[in-house]
Design a protein around this motif. Structure first.
Motif, PDB file in Angstrom:
ATOM      1  N   ASN A 177      -4.788   0.618   0.085  1.00 46.21           N
ATOM      2  CA  ASN A 177      -3.709   1.486   0.566  1.00 46.21           C
ATOM      3  C   ASN A 177      -3.589   1.449   2.077  1.00 46.21           C
ATOM      4  O   ASN A 177      -2.478   1.498   2.618  1.00 46.21           O
ATOM      5  N   VAL A 227       1.738   4.485  -1.049  1.00 44.07           N
ATOM      6  CA  VAL A 227       0.584   5.110  -0.406  1.00 44.07           C
ATOM      7  C   VAL A 227       0.706   6.638  -0.469  1.00 44.07           C
ATOM      8  O   VAL A 227      -0.278   7.350  -0.707  1.00 44.07           O
ATOM      9  N   ALA A 230      -0.338   7.877  -3.827  1.00 47.33           N
ATOM     10  CA  ALA A 230      -1.797   7.861  -3.956  1.00 47.33           C
ATOM     11  C   ALA A 230      -2.427   9.046  -3.228  1.00 47.33           C
ATOM     12  O   ALA A 230      -3.368   9.681  -3.736  1.00 47.33           O
TER      13      ALA A 230
END
Length: 236
Positions: A177, A227, A230
């Protein structure tokens, strides 16, 4: 006062007329100007509500709201600015909103990342990116006619203010990420350079340098969305 024509309202940074020389006129606007951001605006709206719906905690929902609103604002304002003709006065206002929205999206995109971190890193990260955004917005509103390269350089600088967050994010999100963050940042930076240099300009009547810049913004935003998802999923 003379009415500003549509062609004149689309002119970008044309030099002032010099006595004795032929007056410059703006080239026609490429047919795809703003189209990618119009589609991205719709996608951002859907993603915004979906992200808020799956947020696992109150903190995560706040982060999702701020992030989603910032991305939706950028693409919506950009599409409105680039897809229609404005009078000279209105164009100045909408252009300032468009350039300010870039700073808002930069800070908004960093917000879920900062929210994921423990204190005091969280507060420091938020202060850094939002402080940079405020400086950028003040520049847009108070120094409207600043040279383009100064404006582009400040956008790039504010965009990379999140670098100090990378080490703790390496542990919180994993190297994949963080790498995606870097790749997205490089795409944004490449787009800014293309915008400043006006090159490459592949098909000026349809898809010019500005459309290349917009395409890179969409691609970078898509990567950063991954990202952000996440970060929000891992947020306590």
């Amino acid at each position: 006062m003379r009415t500003v024509t549509a062609v004149e309202s689309r002119a970008e940074n044309l030099p002032l007329p010099v006595p004795g020389r032929r007056r410059l006129t703006a080239p026609p606007r490429p047919r795809l100007r703003g189209v990618s951001h119009a589609f991205a605006s719709v996608a951002a709206l859907v993603a915004w509500f979906a992200l808020v719906a799956v947020a696992p905690s109150p903190r995560a929902r706040v982060a999702a709201m701020i992030y989603g609103a910032s991305v939706f604002t950028l693409f919506t304002v950009s599409a409105l600015y680039h897809r229609r003709d404005w009078s000279r006065r209105a164009r100045r206002i909408v252009r300032a909103l468009d350039h300010s929205a870039i700073y808002v999206m930069i800070a908004g995109s960093c917000t879920p990342l900062a929210f994921l971190l423990p204190e005091p890193a969280r507060t420091r990260g938020l202060a850094l990116v939002w402080g940079g955004a405020v400086v950028g917005i003040l520049k847009v509103t108070l120094w409207f006619h600043a040279p383009k390269k100064i404006g582009v350089g400040l956008h790039v600088l504010v965009g990379w203010l999140a670098v100090p967050l990378f080490p703790p994010l390496w542990h919180a999100l994993g190297p994949g990420n963080v790498l995606l963050l870097v790749v997205g940042g490089l795409a944004y930076t490449a787009g800014a350079i293309i915008y400043a240099c006006r090159r490459p300009n592949p098909y000026p009547a349809v898809f010019g340098y500005h459309e290349v810049f917009h395409a890179l913004v969409v691609a970078a935003a898509a990567g950063h969305f991954t990202v952000a998802v996440a970060a929000i999923e891992r947020m306590p």
